[in-house]
Write a protein that holds these residues in place. Structure first.
Motif, PDB file in Angstrom:
ATOM      1  N   GLY A 221      -2.653  -4.433  -1.943  1.00  0.00           N
ATOM      2  CA  GLY A 221      -2.144  -5.800  -1.909  1.00  0.00           C
ATOM      3  C   GLY A 221      -1.894  -6.190  -0.465  1.00  0.00           C
ATOM      4  N   ASP A 222      -1.428  -5.203   0.297  1.00  0.00           N
ATOM      5  CA  ASP A 222      -1.082  -5.431   1.703  1.00  0.00           C
ATOM      6  C   ASP A 222      -0.922  -4.078   2.374  1.00  0.00           C
ATOM      7  OD1 ASP A 222      -0.350  -6.773   4.022  1.00  0.00           O
ATOM      8  OD2 ASP A 222       1.406  -7.771   3.137  1.00  0.00           O
ATOM      9  N   THR A 223      -1.240  -4.016   3.658  1.00  0.00           N
ATOM     10  CA  THR A 223      -0.858  -2.865   4.476  1.00  0.00           C
ATOM     11  C   THR A 223      -0.021  -3.420   5.615  1.00  0.00           C
ATOM     12  OG1 THR A 223      -2.779  -1.524   3.872  1.00  0.00           O
ATOM     13  CG2 THR A 223      -1.690  -0.977   5.937  1.00  0.00           C
ATOM     14  N   ILE A 224       1.217  -2.962   5.712  1.00  0.00           N
ATOM     15  CA  ILE A 224       2.208  -3.605   6.576  1.00  0.00           C
ATOM     16  C   ILE A 224       3.082  -2.549   7.253  1.00  0.00           C
ATOM     17  CG2 ILE A 224       3.849  -3.848   4.629  1.00  0.00           C
ATOM     18  CD1 ILE A 224       4.665  -6.569   5.761  1.00  0.00           C
ATOM     19  N   THR A 225       3.440  -2.770   8.510  1.00  0.00           N
ATOM     20  CA  THR A 225       4.391  -1.873   9.180  1.00  0.00           C
ATOM     21  C   THR A 225       5.813  -2.354   8.878  1.00  0.00           C
ATOM     22  OG1 THR A 225       4.530  -3.161  11.232  1.00  0.00           O
ATOM     23  CG2 THR A 225       2.756  -1.498  11.086  1.00  0.00           C
ATOM     24  N   TYR A 226       6.782  -1.472   9.084  1.00  0.00           N
ATOM     25  CA  TYR A 226       8.175  -1.870   8.846  1.00  0.00           C
ATOM     26  C   TYR A 226       8.604  -2.949   9.832  1.00  0.00           C
ATOM     27  CZ  TYR A 226       8.247   2.085   5.695  1.00  0.00           C
ATOM     28  OH  TYR A 226       7.965   2.944   4.661  1.00  0.00           O
ATOM     29  N   GLY A 227       8.027  -2.927  11.031  1.00  0.00           N
ATOM     30  CA  GLY A 227       8.291  -3.990  12.002  1.00  0.00           C
ATOM     31  C   GLY A 227       7.799  -5.336  11.499  1.00  0.00           C
ATOM     32  N   GLN A 228       6.586  -5.337  10.944  1.00  0.00           N
ATOM     33  CA  GLN A 228       6.026  -6.578  10.375  1.00  0.00           C
ATOM     34  C   GLN A 228       6.839  -7.037   9.163  1.00  0.00           C
ATOM     35  OE1 GLN A 228       2.094  -5.022   9.740  1.00  0.00           O
ATOM     36  NE2 GLN A 228       1.247  -6.007  11.572  1.00  0.00           N
ATOM     37  N   LEU A 229       7.350  -6.085   8.389  1.00  0.00           N
ATOM     38  CA  LEU A 229       8.191  -6.424   7.238  1.00  0.00           C
ATOM     39  C   LEU A 229       9.443  -7.158   7.712  1.00  0.00           C
ATOM     40  CD1 LEU A 229       8.788  -6.194   4.174  1.00  0.00           C
ATOM     41  CD2 LEU A 229       9.916  -4.015   4.676  1.00  0.00           C
ATOM     42  N   GLY A 230      10.001  -6.697   8.837  1.00  0.00           N
ATOM     43  CA  GLY A 230      11.157  -7.388   9.420  1.00  0.00           C
ATOM     44  C   GLY A 230      10.829  -8.835   9.746  1.00  0.00           C
ATOM     45  N   ASP A 231       9.636  -9.067  10.294  1.00  0.00           N
ATOM     46  CA  ASP A 231       9.205 -10.436  10.617  1.00  0.00           C
ATOM     47  C   ASP A 231       9.086 -11.279   9.349  1.00  0.00           C
ATOM     48  OD1 ASP A 231       9.028  -9.531  13.225  1.00  0.00           O
ATOM     49  OD2 ASP A 231       6.836  -9.293  13.178  1.00  0.00           O
ATOM     50  N   VAL A 232       8.552 -10.675   8.274  1.00  0.00           N
ATOM     51  CA  VAL A 232       8.420 -11.380   6.991  1.00  0.00           C
ATOM     52  C   VAL A 232       9.784 -11.803   6.466  1.00  0.00           C
ATOM     53  CG1 VAL A 232       7.879 -11.018   4.531  1.00  0.00           C
ATOM     54  CG2 VAL A 232       6.218 -10.348   6.280  1.00  0.00           C
ATOM     55  N   VAL A 233      10.723 -10.865   6.476  1.00  0.00           N
ATOM     56  CA  VAL A 233      12.071 -11.140   5.951  1.00  0.00           C
ATOM     57  C   VAL A 233      12.742 -12.243   6.764  1.00  0.00           C
ATOM     58  CG1 VAL A 233      14.359 -10.142   5.609  1.00  0.00           C
ATOM     59  CG2 VAL A 233      12.340  -8.842   4.924  1.00  0.00           C
ATOM     60  N   GLU A 234      12.580 -12.195   8.078  1.00  0.00           N
ATOM     61  CA  GLU A 234      13.186 -13.228   8.927  1.00  0.00           C
ATOM     62  C   GLU A 234      12.560 -14.592   8.682  1.00  0.00           C
ATOM     63  OE1 GLU A 234      14.963 -10.872  12.801  1.00  0.00           O
ATOM     64  OE2 GLU A 234      13.036 -11.884  13.014  1.00  0.00           O
TER      65      GLU A 234
END
Length: 311
Positions: A221-234
């Motif tokens: 569905g997605d390949t995402i780093t935890y850093g990128q996840l932080g950007d998504v949440v923000e």
């Protein structure tokens, strides 16, 4: 194509989406779908279970009453009536040989095609003796299948369920404290897929022509780093989130202090980052141009951001 009679084991969080999508495609492929459930589930008066049984009947699938904990000889006598078996049993049974018992019964029954319960990470890259002891049994199942030629097999690697990234038990996103806590490092990546997408893609892979056989198929569905996840949440919350890291030492200590903790085993695996992500563009769905749900799209749709964030 010899997939005229298909038995699906289980109808849980992953099983139901698989059944829905398989039933849809089966209509155009002259295929019968049967779902194996315990008699107690079929006859249950619980609202959720009754709703599920009603849905299965509406999908025009057959219900078969049996218990997978029955002796292997009973399973063989059931399995031999089907061309193909798709296992959506999950880890509920724990380790202890259950998956090996299933695969051996499938082979003994002469089933032509088997999709084992391998919906998850890349067990071979992770290897034996990992923090999650259940994975060793998954490798045993693969070796049993690879050592024979009578039954064709397909393994679907899915990564993590997308929702887990955002659930409190996984310890990555803390909405109350406004923290995104990376496992391993902020650059560690994880592949995630929703159960609905897994169900849809399992049906696509099952009915693909020419038939896929003796293969590991990667979906995402997605390949995402935890850093990128932080950007998504923000971006979705409109709030600033602190970034923290549970490094490998911390993850190892957590597990050492509580060695049977199921979540700590998983956090350790995902913190190491090996075998838990793959290039999205190389996934089956990306190559086929099939749309899947990204982590951001899932979060946008399923999280009430105004209620989740304390301002």
């Amino acid at each position: 194509m010899e997939n005229k009679s298909v038995l699906i084991l289980g109808a849980g969080e992953l099983g139901l989406p698989v059944i829905r999508n398989m039933a849809q495609k089966a209509k155009n492929n002259n295929t019968t779908i049967t779902v194996l459930l315990r008699q107690a589930t079929i006859e249950s008066e619980e609202v959720e279970k009754k709703r599920m049984i009603d849905e299965l009947k509406a999908l025009d699938v057959k219900l078969l009453s049996a218990d997978l904990s029955a002796p292997s000889s009973e399973l063989v006598s059931i399995f031999k009536n089907f061309d193909a078996i798709v296992s959506c049993t999950g880890y509920g049974t724990g380790a202890g040989g259950f998956q090996i018992k299933l695969v051996n019964a499938v082979l003994e029954a002469g089933v032509k095609r088997y999709f084992p319960w391998q919906f998850g990470v890349d067990f071979e890259i992770i290897g034996r003796g990992s923090a999650q002891d259940l994975f060793d049994e998954q490798l045993d199942v693969r070796e049993i299948l690879q050592a024979q030629t009578a039954t064709k097999w397909v393994v679907i690697s899915t990564g993590l369920f997308t929702s887990y990234l955002f659930q409190p038990f996984f310890g990555v996103v803390d909405f109350d404290k406004k923290v995104v806590n990376a496992l391993g490092s902020l650059d560690t990546a994880v592949t995630v897929t929703t159960p609905d997408d897994i169900g849809m893609l399992t049906a696509e892979i099952f009915f693909e022509e020419p038939e896929i056989e003796n293969s590991i198929v990667y979906i995402a569905g997605d390949t995402i780093t935890y850093g990128q996840l932080g950007d998504v949440v923000e971006s979705l919350s409109g709030q600033k989130f602190e970034r923290t890291v549970s490094d490998l030492d911390e993850l190892a200590n957590d597990l050492k202090n509580d060695p049977t903790n199921f979540v700590y085993k998983y956090r350790s695996i995902f913190g190491h980052g090996r075998g838990v992500s793959w290039n999205f563009n190389k996934s089956f769905n990306a190559k086929k141009g099939i749309k899947t749900t990204s982590a951001k799209e899932w979060a946008q749709k399923n999280i009430d951001w105004s209620a989740s964030i304390k301002i």
